[in-house]
Design an enzyme around this catalytic site. Structure first.
Site, PDB file in Angstrom:
ATOM      1  N   ASN A   1      30.936  37.028  35.746  1.00 41.80           N
ATOM      2  CA  ASN A   1      30.174  36.957  34.498  1.00 41.80           C
ATOM      3  C   ASN A   1      29.765  35.509  34.303  1.00 41.80           C
ATOM      4  O   ASN A   1      30.572  34.599  34.519  1.00 41.80           O
ATOM      5  CB  ASN A   1      31.034  37.386  33.302  1.00 41.80           C
ATOM      6  CG  ASN A   1      31.471  38.839  33.387  1.00 41.80           C
ATOM      7  OD1 ASN A   1      31.033  39.581  34.268  1.00 41.80           O
ATOM      8  ND2 ASN A   1      32.341  39.252  32.474  1.00 41.80           N
TER       9      ASN A   1
ATOM     10  N   TYR B   1      27.696  32.780  31.573  1.00 48.29           N
ATOM     11  CA  TYR B   1      27.000  32.485  30.327  1.00 48.29           C
ATOM     12  C   TYR B   1      26.703  31.000  30.126  1.00 48.29           C
ATOM     13  O   TYR B   1      25.640  30.664  29.657  1.00 48.29           O
ATOM     14  CB  TYR B   1      27.795  33.002  29.116  1.00 48.29           C
ATOM     15  CG  TYR B   1      27.874  34.511  29.031  1.00 48.29           C
ATOM     16  CD1 TYR B   1      26.885  35.237  28.366  1.00 48.29           C
ATOM     17  CD2 TYR B   1      28.928  35.215  29.611  1.00 48.29           C
ATOM     18  CE1 TYR B   1      26.942  36.622  28.281  1.00 48.29           C
ATOM     19  CE2 TYR B   1      28.994  36.605  29.535  1.00 48.29           C
ATOM     20  CZ  TYR B   1      28.003  37.299  28.866  1.00 48.29           C
ATOM     21  OH  TYR B   1      28.061  38.670  28.791  1.00 48.29           O
TER      22      TYR B   1
ATOM     23  N   ARG C   1      28.081  49.724  34.041  1.00 44.69           N
ATOM     24  CA  ARG C   1      29.439  49.190  33.941  1.00 44.69           C
ATOM     25  C   ARG C   1      29.946  49.435  32.524  1.00 44.69           C
ATOM     26  O   ARG C   1      29.369  48.933  31.563  1.00 44.69           O
ATOM     27  CB  ARG C   1      29.441  47.687  34.256  1.00 44.69           C
ATOM     28  CG  ARG C   1      30.782  47.059  34.023  1.00 44.69           C
ATOM     29  CD  ARG C   1      30.878  45.581  34.387  1.00 44.69           C
ATOM     30  NE  ARG C   1      32.222  45.160  34.076  1.00 44.69           N
ATOM     31  CZ  ARG C   1      32.554  44.113  33.313  1.00 44.69           C
ATOM     32  NH1 ARG C   1      31.626  43.312  32.840  1.00 44.69           N
ATOM     33  NH2 ARG C   1      33.820  43.861  33.034  1.00 44.69           N
TER      34      ARG C   1
ATOM     35  N   HIS D   1      39.375  46.070  29.389  1.00 40.77           N
ATOM     36  CA  HIS D   1      38.467  45.092  28.783  1.00 40.77           C
ATOM     37  C   HIS D   1      39.075  44.675  27.441  1.00 40.77           C
ATOM     38  O   HIS D   1      38.532  44.953  26.369  1.00 40.77           O
ATOM     39  CB  HIS D   1      37.067  45.696  28.645  1.00 40.77           C
ATOM     40  CG  HIS D   1      35.954  44.685  28.509  1.00 40.77           C
ATOM     41  ND1 HIS D   1      34.900  44.605  29.390  1.00 40.77           N
ATOM     42  CD2 HIS D   1      35.730  43.717  27.590  1.00 40.77           C
ATOM     43  CE1 HIS D   1      34.072  43.629  29.011  1.00 40.77           C
ATOM     44  NE2 HIS D   1      34.553  43.081  27.924  1.00 40.77           N
TER      45      HIS D   1
ATOM     46  N   GLU E   1      28.044  40.462  34.440  1.00 39.37           N
ATOM     47  CA  GLU E   1      27.519  40.216  33.088  1.00 39.37           C
ATOM     48  C   GLU E   1      26.671  38.956  33.077  1.00 39.37           C
ATOM     49  O   GLU E   1      27.006  37.965  33.726  1.00 39.37           O
ATOM     50  CB  GLU E   1      28.646  39.962  32.059  1.00 39.37           C
ATOM     51  CG  GLU E   1      29.341  41.174  31.546  1.00 39.37           C
ATOM     52  CD  GLU E   1      30.403  40.843  30.505  1.00 39.37           C
ATOM     53  OE1 GLU E   1      30.222  39.885  29.714  1.00 39.37           O
ATOM     54  OE2 GLU E   1      31.431  41.540  30.494  1.00 39.37           O
TER      55      GLU E   1
ATOM     56  N   GLU F   1      37.667  39.474  32.823  1.00 37.77           N
ATOM     57  CA  GLU F   1      37.812  38.095  32.368  1.00 37.77           C
ATOM     58  C   GLU F   1      39.211  37.718  31.883  1.00 37.77           C
ATOM     59  O   GLU F   1      39.394  37.403  30.692  1.00 37.77           O
ATOM     60  CB  GLU F   1      36.841  37.805  31.217  1.00 37.77           C
ATOM     61  CG  GLU F   1      35.389  37.861  31.594  1.00 37.77           C
ATOM     62  CD  GLU F   1      34.474  37.409  30.446  1.00 37.77           C
ATOM     63  OE1 GLU F   1      34.966  37.154  29.336  1.00 37.77           O
ATOM     64  OE2 GLU F   1      33.277  37.304  30.670  1.00 37.77           O
TER      65      GLU F   1
HETATM   66  C1  PNW Z   1      32.043  38.277  27.688  1.00 37.05           C
HETATM   67  N1  PNW Z   1      32.043  31.736  27.415  1.00 37.05           N
HETATM   68  O1  PNW Z   1      32.840  37.247  27.153  1.00 37.05           O
HETATM   69  C2  PNW Z   1      32.783  39.590  27.496  1.00 37.05           C
HETATM   70  O2  PNW Z   1      33.176  40.153  28.716  1.00 37.05           O
HETATM   71  C3  PNW Z   1      32.029  40.622  26.679  1.00 37.05           C
HETATM   72  O3  PNW Z   1      32.915  41.593  26.200  1.00 37.05           O
HETATM   73  C4  PNW Z   1      31.287  39.931  25.566  1.00 37.05           C
HETATM   74  O4  PNW Z   1      30.738  40.801  24.635  1.00 37.05           O
HETATM   75  C5  PNW Z   1      30.217  39.086  26.224  1.00 37.05           C
HETATM   76  O5  PNW Z   1      30.757  38.224  27.190  1.00 37.05           O
HETATM   77  C6  PNW Z   1      29.416  38.253  25.228  1.00 37.05           C
HETATM   78  O6  PNW Z   1      30.270  37.366  24.556  1.00 37.05           O
HETATM   79  C7  PNW Z   1      32.540  35.893  27.229  1.00 37.05           C
HETATM   80  O7  PNW Z   1      32.969  31.012  27.779  1.00 37.05           O
HETATM   81  C8  PNW Z   1      33.609  35.035  27.437  1.00 37.05           C
HETATM   82  O8  PNW Z   1      30.955  31.262  27.112  1.00 37.05           O
HETATM   83  C9  PNW Z   1      33.469  33.683  27.520  1.00 37.05           C
HETATM   84  C10 PNW Z   1      32.209  33.133  27.362  1.00 37.05           C
HETATM   85  C11 PNW Z   1      31.128  33.950  27.154  1.00 37.05           C
HETATM   86  C12 PNW Z   1      31.300  35.343  27.079  1.00 37.05           C
END
Ligand code: PNW
Length: 495
Positions: free
Chosen positions: A316, A318, A79, A124, A390, A169
């Site tokens: 995605n 996290y 991706r 992106h 992700e 996102e």
């Molecule tokens: C993503 N949160 O963003 C992005 O898609 C990537 O480009 C980025 O490098 C990656 O995660 C790591 O940060 C995020 O709310 C957006 O915790 C929000 C969060 C985490 C990641």
């Protein structure tokens, strides 16, 4: 801890991800136009370590090296994203940059030769500066601009690219780029505590997504036979006290006002923004003495265009938050985040959760949040096809090539996906590690490194070196299962 080998369904897709701005460099080369991130990173005070991404991983000059790593990992999919202004320097198809087309063709051909399927994200976060100067995501025309760029991309690359993501996102773009929440991202032009801008930007992003999807549907699907989806970040919200009715309703509303905001119009049979969000925003707006809600309304035609406009859901994941209702006194607090004011909630984290990176980093390990989120998606939207686009773990700096914590945390998340599939019946078709290699972490600069491969940013050659996690992930891919972490193997084995 994950102890036994757990097999994934046959055909499960293992993938890794990057994005154009974060890896390519070549920021002003060969006719590329500037994006809002090129401008933002060069304005002082915006980036934690004061760095920029003018060179980044230099992937613009390293197609072979990047493909070599992907081949080593043995992943089925890669991706990555197109830089809009490398293809269309001023954002519109009135001027095409042939060097940009050449770069992506070379990459795509190389991937296909290696048997790796490209999953291309059109956007992106690197909006053409020229379009931002004409209002960017706050104008209604942006939906047409984006659809034109999508049409150009489908026409130019769609004979070979069969999987597309429109936007990455939108929630993060809106929350950080127009609201200064979590981090401050480009374009970064907003009042400290603005009321309606994030909702307008989000509205236009959804409209843009739907238009691009319909372009594919009408003009390319029959001849190209690919798929188009949207990627969102899902935060899981757990009631602070699960026994409390009010905490449970705070959590339910939080999910709707984060993920539901972007998914309900597309994946829910009734479409439109979630009812809980519309109601909350109406009440807020009334309390502020407004006659209309700060949440914009879609026209009938737009609702129709949005409904069902995604062939798969890119997710995605996290982090998770604990959440409860905000008390009346807490409403009086100054400097409260817009998002929390609007949702009427207070968020917290459990100090027992592993935390990664510098203090400002929100990254923590809560694998069970991913399983609950997947189950919620299944129940809410009738079990759509989900691709995890992700999931990753940052390190502060290139601590060691033996990245034990990354392997442990990724294992636990992959295990959670396995449980979601086998125990909860969720339709998850693949999993993606963020990221193939260390890269430019937006407002964090080079302070947060997510790579399975380390990149030496001091070295003009930007040498890439596999970490232990690269060797471990290679085995996960090969065996189609969560494998134990064996130090011996991860350190010494050839890759
Ligand atoms: C993503 N949160 O963003 C992005 O898609 C990537 O480009 C980025 O490098 C990656 O995660 C790591 O940060 C995020 O709310 C957006 O915790 C929000 C969060 C985490 C990641």
């Amino acid at each position: 801890m994950v102890t036994e080998n757990k097999l994934f369904p046959e055909g499960f897709i293992w993938s890794v991800a990057t994005s154009a701005f974060q890896i390519e460099g070549g920021a002003r080369e060969d006719g590329k136009g500037l994006s809002i991130w090129d401008a933002f990173t060069h304005r002082e005070g915006n980036i934690a370590d004061g760095s920029d991404a003018d060179v980044a991983c230099d992937s613009y000059h390293k197609v072979e090296e990047d493909i070599k790593m992907l081949k080593q990992l043995g992943v089925q999919q890669y991706r990555f994203s197109f830089s809009w202004t490398r293809l269309l320097p001023n954002g519109t198809p009135s001027k095409v940059n042939p060097k940009g087309v050449e770069y992506y063709k070379k990459l795509i051909d190389g991937l296909l030769e290696a048997g790796i399927e490209p999953l291309v994200t059109l956007y992106h976060w690197d909006l053409p500066l020229a379009l931002n100067d004409r209002g960017g995501w706050l104008t209604s025309e942006v939906a047409e601009w984006f659809a034109d760029y999508a049409r150009f991309s489908f026409r130019t690359f769609g004979d070979k690219v069969k999987k597309w993501v429109t936007l990455n996102e939108p929630w993060t773009q809106v929350s950080c780029g127009y609201n200064g929440d979590l981090w401050v991202h480009a374009p970064g032009k907003f009042a400290e505590f603005n009321d309606w801008i994030p909702y307008l930007a989000a509205h236009n992003m959804l409209r843009a997504h739907a238009k691009a999807y319909r372009v594919y549907d009408k003009e390319f699907r029959a001849s190209q036979g690919g798929q188009v989806g949207l990627v969102n970040i899902g935060l899981w919200y757990e009631p602070l006290n699960p026994e409390s009715e009010s905490d449970r309703s705070a959590a339910a509303r939080s999910i709707q006002m984060q993920l539901g905001w972007f998914l309900n119009p597309i994946f829910h049979p009734e479409g439109d923004y979630p009812e809980a969000m519309k109601q909350r925003m109406r009440e807020n707006s009334e309390r502020e003495g407004r006659e209309t809600s700060r949440l914009p309304e879609f026209t009938e035609a737009e609702l129709e265009e949005l409904r069902g406009s995604s062939d798969f859901l890119g997710l995605n994941y996290y982090i998770t938050y604990l959440v409860r209702e905000r008390t009346e006194e807490e409403y009086q607090e100054k400097g409260m985040r817009r998002r929390l004011y609007d949702a009427g909630t207070v968020e917290s984290v459990d100090p027992k959760w592993k935390h990664f990176g510098p203090e400002y980093s929100p990254f923590r390990s809560i694998p069970w949040g991913l399983r609950r989120l997947l189950k919620w998606i299944k129940d809410e939207y009738g079990n759509p096809t989900v691709m995890i686009t992700e999931n990753g773990v940052p390190q502060r700096e290139a601590e060691s090539d033996y990245d034990q914590i990354r392997m442990e945390v990724l294992s636990e998340h992959i295990d959670a996906v396995h449980q979601a599939i086998t125990l909860d019946g969720c339709s998850v078709i693949g999993y993606t590690v963020w990221s193939l290699m260390d890269n430019y972490e937006w407002a964090g600069g080079y302070e947060l490194l997510f790579g399975l491969y380390a990149v030496d940013f001091e070295d003009p050659e930007r040498k890439r070196t596999p970490r232990a996690s690269a060797r471990w992930y290679k085995k996960v891919v090969k065996t189609n299962s969560v494998v134990p972490i064996l130090e011996e193997e991860c350190m010494n084995e050839e890759i």
